[in-house]
Design an enzyme around this catalytic site. Structure first.
Site, PDB file in Angstrom:
ATOM      1  N   TYR A 119      15.069  17.444  21.955  1.00  0.00           N
ATOM      2  CA  TYR A 119      14.500  16.353  21.164  1.00  0.00           C
ATOM      3  C   TYR A 119      13.002  16.188  21.323  1.00  0.00           C
ATOM      4  CZ  TYR A 119      19.198  14.807  19.990  1.00  0.00           C
ATOM      5  OH  TYR A 119      20.480  14.757  19.484  1.00  0.00           O
ATOM      6  N   GLU A 157      26.256  19.067  26.448  1.00  0.00           N
ATOM      7  CA  GLU A 157      25.318  18.520  27.434  1.00  0.00           C
ATOM      8  C   GLU A 157      25.981  18.102  28.745  1.00  0.00           C
ATOM      9  OE1 GLU A 157      23.172  15.339  25.561  1.00  0.00           O
ATOM     10  OE2 GLU A 157      22.057  16.702  24.286  1.00  0.00           O
ATOM     11  N   ASN A 203      20.465  21.792  22.630  1.00  0.00           N
ATOM     12  CA  ASN A 203      20.136  20.455  22.127  1.00  0.00           C
ATOM     13  C   ASN A 203      18.771  20.080  22.677  1.00  0.00           C
ATOM     14  OD1 ASN A 203      22.713  20.355  21.115  1.00  0.00           O
ATOM     15  ND2 ASN A 203      23.369  18.580  22.327  1.00  0.00           N
ATOM     16  N   HIS A 225      32.631  15.832  23.936  1.00  0.00           N
ATOM     17  CA  HIS A 225      31.351  15.136  23.788  1.00  0.00           C
ATOM     18  C   HIS A 225      31.502  13.766  24.451  1.00  0.00           C
ATOM     19  CE1 HIS A 225      27.478  15.021  21.198  1.00  0.00           C
ATOM     20  NE2 HIS A 225      27.429  13.973  22.007  1.00  0.00           N
ATOM     21  N   ARG A 269      28.788  20.285  12.601  1.00  0.00           N
ATOM     22  CA  ARG A 269      29.223  20.279  14.003  1.00  0.00           C
ATOM     23  C   ARG A 269      29.766  18.896  14.335  1.00  0.00           C
ATOM     24  NH1 ARG A 269      25.916  19.114  19.137  1.00  0.00           N
ATOM     25  NH2 ARG A 269      27.544  19.438  20.666  1.00  0.00           N
ATOM     26  N   GLU A 295      21.596  20.483  18.242  1.00  0.00           N
ATOM     27  CA  GLU A 295      21.155  19.095  17.989  1.00  0.00           C
ATOM     28  C   GLU A 295      19.643  19.026  18.061  1.00  0.00           C
ATOM     29  OE1 GLU A 295      22.573  15.850  20.460  1.00  0.00           O
ATOM     30  OE2 GLU A 295      24.633  16.571  20.253  1.00  0.00           O
TER      31      GLU A 295
HETATM   32  C1  GBH Z   1      22.070  13.558  22.569  1.00  0.00           C
HETATM   33  O1  GBH Z   1      21.668  13.588  23.911  1.00  0.00           O
HETATM   34  C2  GBH Z   1      23.566  13.320  22.469  1.00  0.00           C
HETATM   35  O2  GBH Z   1      24.265  14.552  22.481  1.00  0.00           O
HETATM   36  C3  GBH Z   1      23.956  12.525  21.249  1.00  0.00           C
HETATM   37  O3  GBH Z   1      25.303  12.131  21.326  1.00  0.00           O
HETATM   38  C4  GBH Z   1      23.036  11.328  21.114  1.00  0.00           C
HETATM   39  O4  GBH Z   1      23.424  10.471  20.089  1.00  0.00           O
HETATM   40  C5  GBH Z   1      21.636  11.868  20.885  1.00  0.00           C
HETATM   41  O5  GBH Z   1      21.239  12.629  21.984  1.00  0.00           O
HETATM   42  C6  GBH Z   1      20.574  10.784  20.688  1.00  0.00           C
HETATM   43  O6  GBH Z   1      20.354  10.058  21.859  1.00  0.00           O
HETATM   44  O7  GBH Z   1      16.624   6.433  28.544  1.00  0.00           O
HETATM   45  O8  GBH Z   1      14.660   7.617  29.354  1.00  0.00           O
HETATM   46  O9  GBH Z   1      16.718   7.637  30.656  1.00  0.00           O
HETATM   47  C7  GBH Z   1      20.276  13.755  24.107  1.00  0.00           C
HETATM   48  C8  GBH Z   1      19.868  13.716  25.566  1.00  0.00           C
HETATM   49  C9  GBH Z   1      19.696  12.376  27.497  1.00  0.00           C
HETATM   50  C10 GBH Z   1      18.446  11.771  25.602  1.00  0.00           C
HETATM   51  C11 GBH Z   1      19.513  10.991  28.094  1.00  0.00           C
HETATM   52  C12 GBH Z   1      18.232  10.401  26.189  1.00  0.00           C
HETATM   53  C13 GBH Z   1      18.028   9.127  28.208  1.00  0.00           C
HETATM   54  C14 GBH Z   1      16.571   9.023  28.503  1.00  0.00           C
HETATM   55  N1  GBH Z   1      19.679  12.340  26.054  1.00  0.00           N
HETATM   56  N2  GBH Z   1      18.256  10.451  27.632  1.00  0.00           N
HETATM   57  S1  GBH Z   1      16.112   7.555  29.331  1.00  0.00           S
END
Ligand code: GBH
Length: 499
Positions: free
Chosen positions: A326, A181, A324, A134, A88, A397
């Site tokens: 995490y 996202e 996506n 993106h 992807r 993701e």
């Molecule tokens: C993904 O977003 C992205 O699609 C990707 O490009 C990126 O590299 C990957 O995550 C890793 O970060 O700092 O506590 O405010 C994931 C969603 C949303 C996670 C914003 C981090 C910030 C949290 N992201 N969030 S904070």
């Protein structure tokens, strides 16, 4: 034992995933390509951000990043050695249309780059998944009309860009994602302000923006323009090209800090609705097309309304649920009922905790503040999404950073032996396989984030998410496979049913 990896604990999951299950890694153009001003590429809003002092944590730029623009053939070889069957990646809009708009010329060199990459992937037996957007808006559209704040103009330009991509690549590409996202794009770029285009009410840091209104407008523009693009694809391309198209949403699990407390339970539900249902209800929901009631209640008419035509365009506009995810958080309510919630609040009036009331941790720490290994939350989120929307799920993701990878080249064996990341993948992918096997949840893909350490947006090179370690100091950005790449190769071989 398979090549040093033991799947005894996962023995009962052997063959749990469908034989056409797609797995591989995800990337994004601004994070890996480099060549930011090469062969006719126009600047994006992220190029502007990177070249503005103080905007990126380590003052780096993505000018070179991993130089995947130059080394894409090596990257495809690397992926083949990792055993993936899908990849992807995102297209840089301003590489394809340097000035971005519907009346601006296309850049043949940019199109040729992606066309060659697609051919290289197909020749290696790797299925391409293309993300149109993106996060990198052509800078000219931001300058001319503030891009997504101007829905009418933006829709036309995005539709034309998408059309060019379908025309040029749709003969070979059967998996399309419009937006990556949209919620993160709207909040990080227009509420918090740390992401492009750096808009926020925080006047100490940012010159322009209004956190109380702009994120909701930008979210709406993305939904509506997504709907238009999907209609174009379905009407004009899908009949002959036969691909699928959808949108990928970000979302982490939220768990009540105290499950016995009604207010905490309501907070967790609000968290999921503000983060996920914001987009997922209009697209995948049933009944009246609107944003979730709790958002309406808190945001009032700062939240846009859908016209009848927009309702038709948006509802049912994704062939699958693109996911996506995490991590997971414990949450409580911030402002008590009866007191005013600040208009800048954009997450549903929440407080976040690393431990719940009983002191149970949300998971092992990574090298990134917000991110812990929380497979229990992933398991719950898969069930929540499946029961609320009942759409085939494509995990697009999922991945982690791990401590101790900020070393100089060449990295030692013990650095490349990324056991924390291996345990992350083992536990999350294991939960995914269990959800399929035990509950029949329809899950069709898994993309690890990410193929290689890269330019992590406003964090620069300080977050290493890859299954490949990159020597950013070397001119050729030397690639060193981490052990997690070998682990995933064996793990998916174990989990995917034999043809
Ligand atoms: C993904 O977003 C992205 O699609 C990707 O490009 C990126 O590299 C990957 O995550 C890793 O970060 O700092 O506590 O405010 C994931 C969603 C949303 C996670 C914003 C981090 C910030 C949290 N992201 N969030 S904070």
């Amino acid at each position: 034992m398979v090549n040093g990896f033991d799947f005894a604990l996962e023995a009962e999951l052997k063959g749990a995933l469908r034989k056409d299950f797609l797995w591989g890694y995800a990337t994004a153009a601004p994070q890996i390509e480099g060549a930011w001003n090469i062969d006719g590429k126009g600047p994006s809003t992220w190029d502007v951000l990177a070249h503005t002092p103080g905007r990126v944590l380590d003052n780096s730029t993505g000018d070179d990043a991993c130089r995947s623009y130059d080394f894409f053939k090596e990257d495809v070889k690397l992926m083949k050695s990792y055993g993936v069957n899908a990849y992807r990646f995102s297209l840089s809009w301003s590489r394809i249309i340097p000035l971005g708009s519907a009346s601006d010329p296309v850049n043949e060199a940019g199109l040729a780059f992606y066309s060659d990459l697609i051919d290289e992937l197909l020749a290696a037996g790797i299925t391409p998944f293309l993300t149109l957007f993106h996060w990198d808006v052509p800078a000219a559209l931001e300058e001319r009309y503030k891009s997504m704040l101007n829905q009418d103009k933006f829709v036309k330009d995005f539709v034309r860009y998408a059309r060019v991509c379908f025309e040029r690549f749709g003969d070979r590409v059967k998996h399309w994602i419009t937006y990556n996202e949209p919620g993160v794009y709207a909040l990080a770029g227009y509420a918090g302000g740390a992401h492009a285009p750096n808009r926020s009410s925080d006047r100490e840091k940012y010159d322009e923006g209004d956190t109380s209104t702009e994120p909701w407008i930008v979210g709406h523009t993305q939904l509506v323009s997504h709907g238009h693009v999907v209609k174009v694809y379905r009407d004009e391309f899908q009949p002959k090209q036969g691909g699928t198209i959808g949108i990928t949403l970000s979302g982490n699990w939220s768990e009540p800090w105290d499950v016995e407390d009604e207010s905490d339970r309501a907070a967790a539900q609000r968290a999921l609705e503000f983060e996920i249902a914001w987009f997922a209800d209009p697209v995948h929901g049933i009944g009246e097309v609107d944003y979730p009631a709790c958002m309406r209640e808190q945001l009032g008419d700062r939240l846009p309304t859908f016209t009848d035509n927009e309702k038709k365009l948006v509802r049912g506009s994704s062939d699958f649920y693109g996911m996506n995810t995490y991590t997971a958080f414990f949450v409580r309510t911030a402002v008590p009922p009866g007191s005013p919630i600040p208009p800048e609040d954009h997450k549903g009036n929440l407080l976040w905790f690393d431990e719940n009331k009983q002191g149970v941790s949300r998971g092992a720490e990574s090298d990134t503040e917000w991110l812990r290994t929380s497979p229990w939350g992933f398991a719950k989120l898969l069930r929540w999404i499946w029961s609320r929307y009942h759409k085939p799920i494509f995990v697009t993701e999922n991945g982690t950073t791990t401590k101790g990878e900020h070393v100089s080249a060449p990295p030692r064996e013990d650095v490349l032996n990324d056991t924390h990341r291996i345990e992350f993948y083992r536990s999350y992918v294991g939960e995914l396989a269990k959800a399929v096997k035990e509950e029949g949840i329809d899950i069709r893909s898994y993309f690890g984030w990410t193929l290689m350490d890269n330019w992590e947006w406003a964090k620069g090179y300080t977050d290493r998410f890859g299954v490949t370690w990159i020597d950013f100091e070397s001119p050729e950005k030397t690639r060193y496979p981490k052990r997690s790449a070998a682990f995933n190769r064996q793990y998916f071989k174990h989990l995917i049913a034999e043809a």
